[in-house]
Design an enzyme around this catalytic site. Structure first.
Site, mmCIF file in Angstrom:
data_model
loop_
_atom_site.group_PDB
_atom_site.id
_atom_site.type_symbol
_atom_site.label_atom_id
_atom_site.label_comp_id
_atom_site.label_asym_id
_atom_site.label_seq_id
_atom_site.Cartn_x
_atom_site.Cartn_y
_atom_site.Cartn_z
ATOM 1 N N LYS A 181 -18.603 -6.013 8.149
ATOM 2 C CA LYS A 181 -17.051 -7.034 7.935
ATOM 3 C C LYS A 181 -16.596 -7.087 9.420
ATOM 4 O O LYS A 181 -16.799 -6.286 10.584
ATOM 5 C CB LYS A 181 -16.118 -6.319 7.413
ATOM 6 C CG LYS A 181 -16.189 -7.406 5.566
ATOM 7 C CD LYS A 181 -14.642 -6.799 5.006
ATOM 8 C CE LYS A 181 -14.560 -7.129 4.091
ATOM 9 N NZ LYS A 181 -13.889 -6.894 2.818
ATOM 10 N N ARG B 109 -3.214 -6.021 -9.581
ATOM 11 C CA ARG B 109 -1.976 -7.033 -9.327
ATOM 12 C C ARG B 109 -2.658 -8.357 -10.350
ATOM 13 O O ARG B 109 -1.011 -8.957 -10.725
ATOM 14 C CB ARG B 109 -1.894 -7.900 -7.923
ATOM 15 C CG ARG B 109 -1.078 -6.974 -7.088
ATOM 16 C CD ARG B 109 -1.405 -8.452 -5.690
ATOM 17 N NE ARG B 109 -2.615 -8.345 -5.399
ATOM 18 C CZ ARG B 109 -2.987 -9.379 -4.122
ATOM 19 N NH1 ARG B 109 -2.315 -9.600 -3.200
ATOM 20 N NH2 ARG B 109 -4.670 -9.780 -4.540
ATOM 21 N N SER C 136 -3.500 -7.646 2.920
ATOM 22 C CA SER C 136 -3.995 -7.986 4.468
ATOM 23 C C SER C 136 -4.298 -8.937 5.348
ATOM 24 O O SER C 136 -3.400 -9.374 6.510
ATOM 25 C CB SER C 136 -4.475 -6.579 4.689
ATOM 26 O OG SER C 136 -4.421 -5.335 4.410
ATOM 27 N N HIS D 82 1.129 -1.118 0.028
ATOM 28 C CA HIS D 82 -0.479 -0.599 -0.347
ATOM 29 C C HIS D 82 1.083 1.286 -0.156
ATOM 30 O O HIS D 82 0.355 2.335 -0.823
ATOM 31 C CB HIS D 82 -0.894 0.026 1.296
ATOM 32 C CG HIS D 82 -1.872 -1.079 0.988
ATOM 33 N ND1 HIS D 82 -1.943 -1.788 2.510
ATOM 34 C CD2 HIS D 82 -2.550 -1.561 0.794
ATOM 35 C CE1 HIS D 82 -2.724 -2.901 2.431
ATOM 36 N NE2 HIS D 82 -3.465 -2.448 0.760
#
Lengths: 159, 159, 159, 159, 159, 159
Positions: E41, E90, E128, E17
């Site tokens: 979440k 990515r 993460s 990040h």
């Protein structure tokens, strides 16, 4: 001695998995099939049942042993002197997930190689989750899983 | 008579779904749109509501009927004499999931053909989950769903 | 009457193509298989040979006719009243190319629908170029192409 | 004795290739690196030059031998008793091409296994064609290819 | 003044990040990094902790400010006069998800541009969730996250 | 001053390209659109024609200049003090090619950032090659390219 490993949940083991075990076992002197347990997931079969079904369905592969672990794959292979991780690939999407995982493993255990076998096309639609779903509706799972798994699924779903 | 089916959760039906229904209905003599219920999922609308919203928003398609089921798609199509399953495709990732599902269906019901329509590009970003998220924050869903769904969403989220 | 079309180079037709023709022919009343010729490409078989091999190998499909064209697919379907283009899909990469092509066709002929069938997995590795390569090295092509194509390939490569 | 093979054009060999050879050589007792020649392609280096550059740049790998062939990979491996084909994978698009090729090889030589290694990420942008392009414009290729290839490229492009 | 934004959960922020923030900050006059909170979440770090860790690890980037929000990204950027959303890519699978999200954002805020930076390859395996998993098993996270995050993770998992 | 570049063959420029130019020009102070010439390719329009068509169709974008080059993109941007390369992305397959190219550029010019804009969905099926093909068959290209390109295509194909 070349040692290799196949990792997974195996909830339950399918004929697709067995096919990968048979092919991987020819590429090393000793192949470990290891059930990795994620405590945050719900499983249909508990870890002892999954290990037992793996043992029953892999008796024909001589250089194979079954184990289970609650830790990291990278730690397991380092402590057992395993240099090769085998993974089955079905699709380009699989590939991308595996790519990230393999890079992560390389960061944690640089001397370990992750190598990929292509799923046999006739098994490529078989997944443990598909098998569980089918068994739940009392569908025919005979061609998809070993005999002992078929029996275990029937018991679970009260056929 | 050629019979086809569109399957899904439709929680709720969107303009993207309606566009697929309109196009699929021209390719068969009778098109069934069937809500499949997965008891392990939480839905915003219950199955009766979803069926009702589908009925209201598909009145303009003559050869279409609405149904719901708690079983397997393969069992449903076999028992209803349906030979064609229509699926909308938005992306390469969609394709891979659908490929596995279609092979599984073929294993269970070899005489049934799964065929794919491309999502109309102007609808390709619309998903039921995106619509639910937007409605939750009181965003404008008018261009994304039929009028009756817009009203139903406002009621759910107390606008 | 529902009319559909399968398009391609068919240099030469393979068992994978035949499988798509058989399945597509059940979804329409009349299926045209049309060889499209790109004057900038070199072909192993000329267009008359390719049409002839298609005719010989599709005699068992009643509602099928063979044609050839040097123009645009969109112009052909418009002038022949065809509303459905069938395409076989093997992979996610295929999908992306087809997606662009289908959008282009939709721009040129908005009333025509491109629909996709999945390649039968046991045929998914067969391509016309692979067959040509194999025949060039006198490999066994018997399981990959119809009998008449096998004979034609042997003649070309002087077996 | 386990025998494996790496195949390619190697026009010219890059550091990315060398990295794959080093890793593959640890997984078998004997590794062959074989230049396959496609008579319809134009190469920068002829086959003898490519074999020579491979020999010079792989001297540090003990169990490796270099060869060349104008035939089919499947025929080569069958006649040399090789059971394992190694392929490097860089991306999901690579995967799809390799998947089709591996299925084709399996059809021709069912007892041979194609296995995949992931390209080392720091080499993943290096291709023979990129190296040729860069050398043509007199760019710095030192980090991308072995020393002997760097010298050979300079000669070709008259630096 | 050109304003841009990086959005995410940042549970916790990683070196991947930070690399994106550093590069994005050069492309605008003011860059906001905003933690978006999804109430459905479960997070390891609460929103205040995540904001604090972001602040500590981005002090070296002058034109950067940290914020958090419980709403929609599209609403946030409209009310703050932000015209550019930066996203890291990515993989091809990432791309497809981002494509749908970017189209949705465009529908809601047509004047806002979503632009993509490629993840630095040496960070591309860092997520993460991978960091959380590794820290849970007391693995070495030092190369993957800023120093303050490493300390915070050790506290959480009682090292 | 922030300088950016859009590179390509532009044989010919399409409305899809123009849309990218318009959006990229807002993200920098000066945008160069540069025709890169590959001497091994055959083009429909020569480089002077392509530059001229770009000039005519971008007069409405104030901070834009047109150029051409026969060298490497990395060399061009370094010698012109350009820090940002803009690329349009249409699909996951595009992404993978661009990913390799962007890594290669980073190796050659580490201080230069390649950033990606998504192709506007209504332009996503438009390619220069599709336009050339359509014009060859005297199809309607009016919605796909600027007016001056439409006229130039008609001249080329003798309408």
């Amino acid at each position: 001695m070349r040692k290799g490993i196949c990792t997974g949940s195996f909830d339950p083991v399918t004929n697709g998995h067995i096919n990968i075990f048979e092919r991987a076992s020819k590429l090393v002197d000793e192949l470990t099939v290891c059930v990795f347990v994620n405590t945050q997931k719900n499983y249909l079969f508990d870890v002892e049942e999954r290990v037992q079904l793996l043992k029953e369905s892999t008796r024909h592969i001589e250089n194979l042993k079954i184990d289970s672990s609650g830790g990291l794959v990278a730690d397991y292979v380092k402590s057992h002197g395993i240099k090769t991780i085998f993974r089955g690939l079905r699709s380009a999407t699989d590939f991308e997930k595996e790519f990230v995982q393999a890079q992560f493993t390389k960061y944690l255990a640089p001397e370990v190689e992750t190598i990929f076998l292509l799923t046999e096309i006739n098994f490529s639609f078989i997944s443990s989750s598909g098998v569980r779903e089918l068994a739940k509706f009392h569908g025919e799972v005979g061609g998809l899983v070993p005999k002992c798994v078929e029996i275990a699924l029937r018991k679970k779903f009260g056929d």
